[in-house]
Design a protein around this motif. Structure first.
Motif, mmCIF file in Angstrom:
data_model
loop_
_atom_site.group_PDB
_atom_site.id
_atom_site.type_symbol
_atom_site.label_atom_id
_atom_site.label_comp_id
_atom_site.label_asym_id
_atom_site.label_seq_id
_atom_site.Cartn_x
_atom_site.Cartn_y
_atom_site.Cartn_z
ATOM 1 N N ASP A 168 0.714 7.919 -6.610
ATOM 2 C CA ASP A 168 0.141 9.190 -6.165
ATOM 3 C C ASP A 168 1.230 10.250 -5.962
ATOM 4 N N TRP A 182 3.422 17.195 -2.698
ATOM 5 C CA TRP A 182 3.613 16.341 -1.516
ATOM 6 C C TRP A 182 4.742 16.876 -0.628
ATOM 7 N N ARG A 209 2.376 1.634 -3.439
ATOM 8 C CA ARG A 209 1.345 2.082 -4.369
ATOM 9 C C ARG A 209 1.044 3.565 -4.168
ATOM 10 N N TYR A 210 1.037 3.990 -2.914
ATOM 11 C CA TYR A 210 0.775 5.400 -2.627
ATOM 12 C C TYR A 210 1.902 6.282 -3.162
ATOM 13 N N SER A 249 0.826 -1.209 0.000
ATOM 14 C CA SER A 249 0.000 0.000 0.000
ATOM 15 C C SER A 249 0.859 1.259 0.000
ATOM 16 N N LYS A 250 1.964 1.202 0.761
ATOM 17 C CA LYS A 250 2.845 2.368 0.801
ATOM 18 C C LYS A 250 3.524 2.589 -0.544
#
Length: 358
Positions: free
Chosen positions: A210, A221, A205-206, A202-203
Motif C-alpha cells: 500500500d 503517505w 504487507r501494509y 500485516s505491517k
C-alpha cells in the motif's frame, strides 16, 4: 408378662402366709384358726387371677409378638492414592476417598464374600468415567464434580449393594504439575509470539503493498504524516523514490533520476539523450545525502554554514567509531586550506641534486 405376674402373686401369698403364721404363734391363736387361714391364703390368689383375666379379655390364639425391623447395616472403607486416567496420555489424577455401601436386600447374602471390593470397584468406575474426559490441569474443579457425582447411593454392576463416596481428595503428582506449568508458559509465549508475527506481517504487507507500492503512494503517505507540509514532502521526494525502488527491488524511474543529487551526465544519460552504456551509478554515500539535505535547506556551495554543520556532524560521527565516514564528510565540506604564500615572492626553486658529503 403373664408368667411374671403369676410368680409375683405366689411370692406375695407365701410371704403373707408366713407373716400370719408368725403372728398366730406369737398371739397363741386356737387350733381351729389354722385350717381357716390356710384356706383363705389359697383362695386369695385364685380370686386375683380370675379378676385379672376378666379385665384383660380373651387373647387370640393367632397372636404373635411383633418385632422391630433390624436397622440397615452400612459399612465403609478408605481408598488412598488411586491413579485415575485423564484426557491426556501419561497424566493421571491421584484419587482418595471414603467408600460407603449398604446391601440391597440386607446383609448376610452368601454370594457376597467381599462387599468392600464390589463397593470400591463401583465407585472407582464412576470416578474414572468422569476423570478420563477432563484435562489434567483442572484437578481442583474435577474434585468438586466427583463430590457431587459420587454423593448418591447407586447400585453396583451385580446389583447386590449400593455404594457412594465422601471425603474426596483429587490431586496431581508434583512432577506432572511442574510439567503442566511449563507447558502452559510455553503456550502463552507462543501465543504472544504468534500475535507479534501476524502484526509484523500485516505491517509489512501494509508498507509493501500500500504505502510503498509506487512513488506516488509513498508521497501521499508521507504528505499525511507531515501534516500536509508540501514543501517538506517535495524536499524528501528523492529519498521517497529511492526507498520505493529499494522496497520493490526495481530501478528508479527515469523521470525521477534528475532529482537525485550528484548524478553526472543528466542522471545516467549521455549528451544525446540516450542511456549510457557505462556501469550503473554508485550508491550515494553519506556525504551525498548530507549534500542533498543542505540543498533542500537552501545552503549554497559557498555558504559557510555547510562547512560548520559538516564539521559538527563529522565530530558526532567520530564518537560512534565511524572514522571513514567522518573523514569523508570533512574532505567534502571542510577541506584543509593551503598555506598562504608571501606577497611578491617568486616561485619556489626546484630542488637540485643532493650535495656530496665529505
Amino acid at each position: 408378662m403373664t408368667t411374671a405376674r403369676k410368680t409375683t402373686t405366689l411370692f406375695l401369698t407365701v410371704l403373707g402366709g408366713l407373716l400370719v403364721a408368725i403372728v398366730g404363734l406369737v398371739q397363741g391363736w386356737p387350733g381351729w384358726t389354722w385350717p381357716a387361714l390356710a384356706t383363705l391364703l389359697l383362695m386369695v390368689p385364685a380370686g386375683v387371677f380370675r379378676v385379672a383375666a376378666q379385665r384383660r379379655g380373651p387373647v387370640p390364639v393367632s397372636f404373635e409378638e411383633q418385632l422391630t425391623a433390624a436397622p440397615v447395616e452400612r459399612t465403609e472403607c478408605r481408598v488412598n492414592q488411586v491413579a485415575l486416567p485423564s484426557l491426556w496420555d501419561d497424566y493421571c489424577f491421584v484419587f482418595s476417598a471414603t467408600v460407603r455401601w449398604c446391601f440391597v436386600d440386607g446383609p448376610g447374602r452368601g454370594t457376597v464374600l467381599n462387599p468392600a471390593g464390589l463397593a470400591v470397584d463401583a465407585v472407582l468406575g464412576r470416578a474414572r468415567a468422569l476423570a478420563e474426559k477432563r484435562e489434567p490441569g483442572h484437578a481442583s474443579l474435577l474434585q468438586y464434580e466427583l463430590g457431587g457425582a459420587l454423593s448418591r447411593m447407586c447400585p453396583d454392576s451385580t446389583g447386590h449393594l449400593r455404594a457412594m463416596a465422601e471425603d474426596i481428595s483429587l490431586t496431581m503428582l508434583d512432577e506432572d504439575r511442574e510439567r503442566l506449568d511449563r507447558l502452559a508458559g510455553v503456550r502463552k509465549d507462543e501465543a504472544v509470539w504468534e500475535h507479534q508475527r501476524k502484526y509484523e506481517q500485516s505491517k509489512r504487507r501494509y508498507l509493501g503493498e500500500d504505502v510503498l507500492k509506487d512513488t506516488g503512494s509513498a508521497v501521499v503517505w508521507w504528505l499525511t504524516k507531515n501534516d500536509e507540509h508540501v514543501a517538506k514532502t517535495v524536499a524528501d521526494l528523492p529519498l521517497l523514490a529511492q526507498l520505493t525502488s529499494a522496497a520493490k527491488d526495481t530501478d528508479i524511474p527515469r523521470r525521477l533520476l534528475e532529482m537525485l543529487p550528484h548524478q553526472p551526465g543528466g542522471a545516467g544519460t549521455s549528451g544525446t539523450g540516450t542511456e549510457s552504456a557505462g556501469p550503473p551509478p554508485a550508491e550515494p554515500s553519506a556525504a551525498d545525502h548530507l549534500s542533498g539535505f543542505f540543498a533542500a535547506m537552501g545552503f549554497q556551495e559557498d555558504d559557510d554554514r555547510r562547512a560548520m554543520l559538516g564539521r559538527q556532524i563529522s565530530q558526532l560521527i567520530e564518537q560512534h567509531n565511524r572514522h571513514e565516514t567522518a573523514e569523508d564528510l570533512l574532505r567534502r565540506f571542510d577541506p584543509p586550506r593551503p598555506p598562504a604564500s608571501d606577497t611578491g615572492a617568486g616561485p619556489a626553486p626546484e630542488p637540485g641534486p643532493p650535495a656530496e658529503t665529505a
